[in-house]
Motif scaffolding. Structure first.
Motif, mmCIF file in Angstrom:
data_model
loop_
_atom_site.group_PDB
_atom_site.id
_atom_site.type_symbol
_atom_site.label_atom_id
_atom_site.label_comp_id
_atom_site.label_asym_id
_atom_site.label_seq_id
_atom_site.Cartn_x
_atom_site.Cartn_y
_atom_site.Cartn_z
ATOM 1 N N GLY A 1 62.166 22.351 51.362
ATOM 2 C CA GLY A 1 62.663 23.402 52.241
ATOM 3 C C GLY A 1 62.154 24.754 51.815
ATOM 4 O O GLY A 1 61.054 24.898 51.260
ATOM 5 N N LEU A 2 62.954 25.788 52.064
ATOM 6 C CA LEU A 2 62.560 27.143 51.706
ATOM 7 C C LEU A 2 63.794 27.968 51.374
ATOM 8 O O LEU A 2 64.926 27.582 51.670
ATOM 9 N N LEU A 3 63.561 29.120 50.747
ATOM 10 C CA LEU A 3 64.605 30.084 50.429
ATOM 11 C C LEU A 3 64.437 31.306 51.322
ATOM 12 O O LEU A 3 63.310 31.713 51.636
ATOM 13 N N ALA A 4 65.542 31.887 51.733
ATOM 14 C CA ALA A 4 65.514 33.062 52.600
ATOM 15 C C ALA A 4 66.727 33.924 52.316
ATOM 16 O O ALA A 4 67.683 33.493 51.670
ATOM 17 N N ARG A 5 66.660 35.158 52.793
ATOM 18 C CA ARG A 5 67.799 36.075 52.735
ATOM 19 C C ARG A 5 68.067 36.599 54.135
ATOM 20 O O ARG A 5 67.157 36.704 54.968
ATOM 21 N N GLU A 6 69.320 36.945 54.382
ATOM 22 C CA GLU A 6 69.688 37.483 55.685
ATOM 23 C C GLU A 6 69.187 38.910 55.823
ATOM 24 O O GLU A 6 69.241 39.703 54.875
ATOM 25 N N LEU A 7 68.715 39.211 57.023
ATOM 26 C CA LEU A 7 68.317 40.576 57.344
ATOM 27 C C LEU A 7 69.530 41.344 57.836
ATOM 28 O O LEU A 7 70.141 40.979 58.845
ATOM 29 N N GLY A 8 69.877 42.396 57.121
ATOM 30 C CA GLY A 8 70.992 43.224 57.517
ATOM 31 C C GLY A 8 70.561 44.343 58.446
ATOM 32 O O GLY A 8 69.445 44.346 58.990
ATOM 33 N N PRO A 9 71.415 45.338 58.661
ATOM 34 C CA PRO A 9 71.047 46.493 59.482
ATOM 35 C C PRO A 9 69.812 47.190 58.922
ATOM 36 O O PRO A 9 69.595 47.255 57.706
ATOM 37 N N ASP A 10 68.982 47.713 59.824
ATOM 38 C CA ASP A 10 67.755 48.404 59.445
ATOM 39 C C ASP A 10 66.818 47.507 58.645
ATOM 40 O O ASP A 10 66.077 47.967 57.765
ATOM 41 N N SER A 11 66.886 46.182 58.920
ATOM 42 C CA SER A 11 66.009 45.207 58.280
ATOM 43 C C SER A 11 66.186 45.137 56.773
ATOM 44 O O SER A 11 65.287 44.721 56.046
ATOM 45 N N ALA A 12 67.340 45.542 56.279
ATOM 46 C CA ALA A 12 67.600 45.429 54.845
ATOM 47 C C ALA A 12 67.863 43.976 54.486
ATOM 48 O O ALA A 12 68.540 43.252 55.215
ATOM 49 N N GLN A 13 67.309 43.557 53.336
ATOM 50 C CA GLN A 13 67.503 42.188 52.871
ATOM 51 C C GLN A 13 68.830 42.123 52.121
ATOM 52 O O GLN A 13 68.957 42.658 51.027
ATOM 53 N N ASP A 14 69.789 41.476 52.749
ATOM 54 C CA ASP A 14 71.145 41.483 52.219
ATOM 55 C C ASP A 14 71.639 40.048 52.086
ATOM 56 O O ASP A 14 71.115 39.127 52.691
ATOM 57 N N GLY A 15 72.671 39.873 51.280
ATOM 58 C CA GLY A 15 73.314 38.581 51.177
ATOM 59 C C GLY A 15 72.676 37.674 50.141
ATOM 60 O O GLY A 15 71.661 38.008 49.519
ATOM 61 N N PRO A 16 73.270 36.509 49.940
ATOM 62 C CA PRO A 16 72.771 35.585 48.924
ATOM 63 C C PRO A 16 71.515 34.863 49.386
ATOM 64 O O PRO A 16 71.139 34.898 50.560
ATOM 65 N N LEU A 17 70.859 34.207 48.443
ATOM 66 C CA LEU A 17 69.744 33.342 48.802
ATOM 67 C C LEU A 17 70.265 32.144 49.575
ATOM 68 O O LEU A 17 71.252 31.520 49.196
ATOM 69 N N ILE A 18 69.608 31.834 50.665
ATOM 70 C CA ILE A 18 70.014 30.735 51.533
ATOM 71 C C ILE A 18 68.924 29.676 51.522
ATOM 72 O O ILE A 18 67.732 29.995 51.647
ATOM 73 N N ARG A 19 69.330 28.449 51.354
ATOM 74 C CA ARG A 19 68.377 27.334 51.412
ATOM 75 C C ARG A 19 68.295 26.830 52.846
ATOM 76 O O ARG A 19 69.317 26.603 53.483
ATOM 77 N N LEU A 20 67.091 26.617 53.316
ATOM 78 C CA LEU A 20 66.849 25.999 54.614
ATOM 79 C C LEU A 20 66.195 24.647 54.374
ATOM 80 O O LEU A 20 65.099 24.583 53.789
ATOM 81 N N LEU A 21 66.866 23.581 54.785
ATOM 82 C CA LEU A 21 66.376 22.220 54.592
ATOM 83 C C LEU A 21 66.176 21.544 55.942
ATOM 84 O O LEU A 21 66.821 21.915 56.928
ATOM 85 N N PRO A 22 65.274 20.559 56.023
ATOM 86 C CA PRO A 22 65.013 19.908 57.314
ATOM 87 C C PRO A 22 66.270 19.254 57.882
ATOM 88 O O PRO A 22 67.023 18.584 57.160
ATOM 89 N N ALA A 23 66.499 19.443 59.172
ATOM 90 C CA ALA A 23 67.631 18.801 59.829
ATOM 91 C C ALA A 23 67.440 17.298 59.905
ATOM 92 O O ALA A 23 68.401 16.534 59.860
ATOM 93 N N HIS A 24 66.184 16.845 60.026
ATOM 94 C CA HIS A 24 65.836 15.429 60.004
ATOM 95 C C HIS A 24 64.607 15.283 59.114
ATOM 96 O O HIS A 24 63.636 16.045 59.241
ATOM 97 N N SER A 25 64.628 14.314 58.240
ATOM 98 C CA SER A 25 63.498 14.091 57.345
ATOM 99 C C SER A 25 62.551 13.009 57.841
ATOM 100 O O SER A 25 61.603 12.649 57.132
ATOM 101 N N HIS A 26 62.780 12.468 59.030
ATOM 102 C CA HIS A 26 61.915 11.405 59.527
ATOM 103 C C HIS A 26 60.500 11.939 59.733
ATOM 104 O O HIS A 26 60.301 13.016 60.307
ATOM 105 N N PRO A 27 59.478 11.207 59.276
ATOM 106 C CA PRO A 27 58.103 11.732 59.362
ATOM 107 C C PRO A 27 57.590 11.893 60.787
ATOM 108 O O PRO A 27 56.629 12.644 61.006
ATOM 109 N N ASP A 28 58.182 11.205 61.748
ATOM 110 C CA ASP A 28 57.725 11.337 63.132
ATOM 111 C C ASP A 28 58.197 12.620 63.793
ATOM 112 O O ASP A 28 57.735 12.951 64.889
ATOM 113 N N LEU A 29 59.100 13.332 63.157
ATOM 114 C CA LEU A 29 59.597 14.594 63.687
ATOM 115 C C LEU A 29 58.959 15.761 62.929
ATOM 116 O O LEU A 29 58.470 15.594 61.817
#
Length: 607
Positions: A391-419
């Motif tokens: 997956g990947l790591l990301a942070r939320e964009l706050g007002p004025d495009s400020a990088q705010d909040g904790p690190l968030i992990r984004l993982l695949p909703a489905h791991s099937h190779p056909d998707l």
């Protein structure tokens, strides 16, 4: 593509196994393993499996694609129908959802029923209101007690010993629960059986944590029902009761592939109404991953048929005579009329409300709700920080495009190779600094983790996605594949501060892993595996480590579980008697429920 075995109703499997002699039951697990590797012949809807020189099993499912009657499974050997071939093949078939069997004709039924209710309303009569389910009856308590006993036996046996015969006993008890009206308990039992089969077959998509959660839910529901708990939520509903919704205007948000453990596949298109209510249109049928891919552009079963799911996800519908289930599913009855509409980007219309609140507030509200949290969609604007695992790591964009909040992990909703989920996340992870607008779901089992379903460009941002105009500012991660032309040049991406080492994970760093390992060991290895720590005097120090970490109650539960697992009594002649499976299951359930609550609290803290 090799033909697949059709899904089978639970009572059909249970009856087939029950009809075997004791000698044949001992051979059943080996026969299932052997017959699973045999080729499956297809003649129309029928499936033929040759199990030897003198035995061929023929499966002929009904219109719903499910084997719902014992006569639909025939073997030509001399011992049929009480033969090993037929019972083994039926046990190898995926267990069908009973609600899915009914859903084949549900759209037409819902349309006819809703039309009658609309006529009553036009005549000035109020449609009847649904009454709250009554407390469990004596028959329901009896059925819940039997299902609890079958689940306790499975827990005591563990995955290695929970073969086809214990599974059939669980299916038989689940069928009795359905006849008694305990639909939620039956659904939980079917999830346990599927989890046991996946674990024993060592399937790639199997997670022991899912099997633990299913068994915990089953034991909790049946324990409360057996104690005559009056909570109507424990009973559940047999099928979605569609109600008339009148005129609706809905706009597409995204598509989601559906791949179930029962061999079903398809697509679920999420919609939002003008008032912010969520709706969905499903196209799920037998077929597995291949069906999920093909359904991406299948015709929507609403209106004139001029719109497919790809167009609906980026368009809309004006519906008259709508029928709606309690979960927001739109029915396709005969009285439903729908006209396609031009869609709107996420930044305008009712979809914009998804991104109007800080992510932390949205998550806090969802985690305080008792039901529906896992299914709710949330939206946020993120800046990609880098890759982590698949997956990947990301942070939320706050007002004025400020990088705010904790690190968030984004993982695949489905791991099937056909998707396309994993490939699209890899494309995003390779471009730190890119801004993306995301729609997805919370992962309640992981710290600060989202499972994204669709992404789009962030309004008024340069370092964001550049999608084709006909995509209407969104890419469905399961179907649309992001290419290099969809991203800005690398020199246009602003630098972003990466994490210092691995991001903190309070859930993984806490000593709760010791309790989690013990609870999972009870399911994976059975009662004997849990009893070993008690004989060693807690040489691994699980209870002591939990106490040092401030989890005193957890430590007491861990000790009680190991002691109970090793508890054996003797009869009047000094012989060892069978251990009490119900008492052991209750101690395990207490530990599992307490562990789930503690983990949920830690997940909430990461946001």
């Amino acid at each position: 593509m090799k033909p697949q075995l059709p899904p089978v109703a639970p009572e059909v499997v249970a009856a087939a196994v029950e009809g075997l002699t004791a000698r044949l039951r001992k051979k059943l697990d080996a026969a299932i393993e052997s017959y699973t590797a045999l080729p499956v012949g297809a003649e129309g809807v029928a499936r033929r499996i040759r199990c030897g020189e003198d035995a061929e099993v023929t499966l002929t499912p009904g219109p719903s694609g499910v084997l719902t009657d014992a006569e639909q499974a025939v073997c030509d050997c001399l011992l049929a129908p009480r033969c090993l071939h037929r019972a083994a093949i039926l046990s190898a078939c995926p267990v069908a959802e009973t609600a899915a069997v009914a859903d084949a004709d549900e759209g037409a039924d819902a349309g006819a029923g809703a039309g009658a209710e609309r006529e009553d309303a036009a005549a000035g009569e109020e449609p009847p209101t649904a009454e709250a389910p009554p407390p469990p009856t004596r028959s329901q308590v009896t059925a819940a007690t039997g299902l609890r006993a079958a689940a306790a036996d499975v827990l005591a046996a563990g995955v290695p010993a929970a073969g086809a015969v214990p599974q059939a006993e669980l299916l038989r008890a689940a069928h009795a629960a359905r006849l008694a009206g305990l639909h939620r308990a039956e659904a939980a039992a079917l999830r346990v059986v599927r989890g046991l089969r996946a674990a024993r077959a060592r399937e790639n998509g199997h997670r022991l944590a899912d099997l633990v959660a299913a068994l915990r839910e089953l034991l909790l529901i049946t324990h409360r029902l057996a104690a005559a708990d009056p909570d109507p939520a424990l009973v559940g509903a047999a099928r979605r009761a569609y109600r008339p919704g009148g005129a609706l205007k809905v706009l597409g948000v995204c598509r989601e592939p559906v791949i179930s453990a029962t061999g079903y596949g398809g697509v679920l298109t999420h919609l939002v109404g003008e008032d912010g209510r969520w709706f969905s249109v499903a196209d799920v049928k037998p077929g597995g991953p291949a069906r999920a891919r093909a359904a991406a552009t299948a015709t929507v079963a609403l209106g004139s048929g001029a719109l497919d799911h790809a167009g609906l996800a980026r368009g809309g519908l004006l519906i008259s005579g709508a029928t709606i289930s309690p979960e927001g599913r739109l029915g396709s009855g005969r009285g439903v009329r729908a006209t396609p509409l031009t869609g709107l980007p996420w930044s305008s219309g009712p979809s914009a409300a998804l991104f109007g609140r800080p992510l932390r507030e949205t998550v806090a509200d969802l985690l305080t709700e008792s039901q529906g949290t896992a299914a709710a969609l949330i939206g946020c604007d993120l800046v990609v920080v880098g890759a982590v695992g698949d997956g990947l790591l990301a942070r939320e964009l706050g007002p004025d495009s400020a990088q705010d909040g904790p690190l968030i992990r984004l993982l695949p909703a489905h791991s099937h190779p056909d998707l396309a989920h994993a490939a699209n996340l890899a494309q995003l992870a390779a471009r730190p600094g890119i801004r993306v607008r995301t729609v997805g779901r919370l992962d309640l089992d992981r710290a600060a983790t989202l499972r994204p379903l669709a992404v789009g460009p962030v309004p008024d941002a340069e370092a964001t996605l550049r999608l084709p105009e006909n995509w209407l500012g969104r890419a469905d991660l399961g179907y649309d594949r992001l290419q290099g032309a969809h991203f800005p040049p690398s020199d246009a991406l602003p630098p972003v501060a990466g994490p210092d080492g691995s991001p903190a994970d309070p859930l993984a760093d806490s000593p709760l892993w010791r309790m989690r390992r013990l609870v999972e060991l009870a399911v994976a290895g059975g009662r004997r595996a849990v009893a070993e720590p008690a004989r060693d005097g807690d040489r691994q120090g699980n209870a002591a480590a939990l106490r040092r970490g401030g989890f005193a109650t957890m430590a007491d539960l861990a000790t009680a579980l190991t002691v109970e697992a090793d508890c054996r009594t003797r009869d009047a002649f000094g012989r060892l008697s069978d251990p009490d499976a119900d008492r052991y299951a209750l101690v395990w359930l207490s530990a599992a429920v307490h562990l789930a609550g503690a983990e949920r609290a830690l997940v909430r803290a990461t946001w």
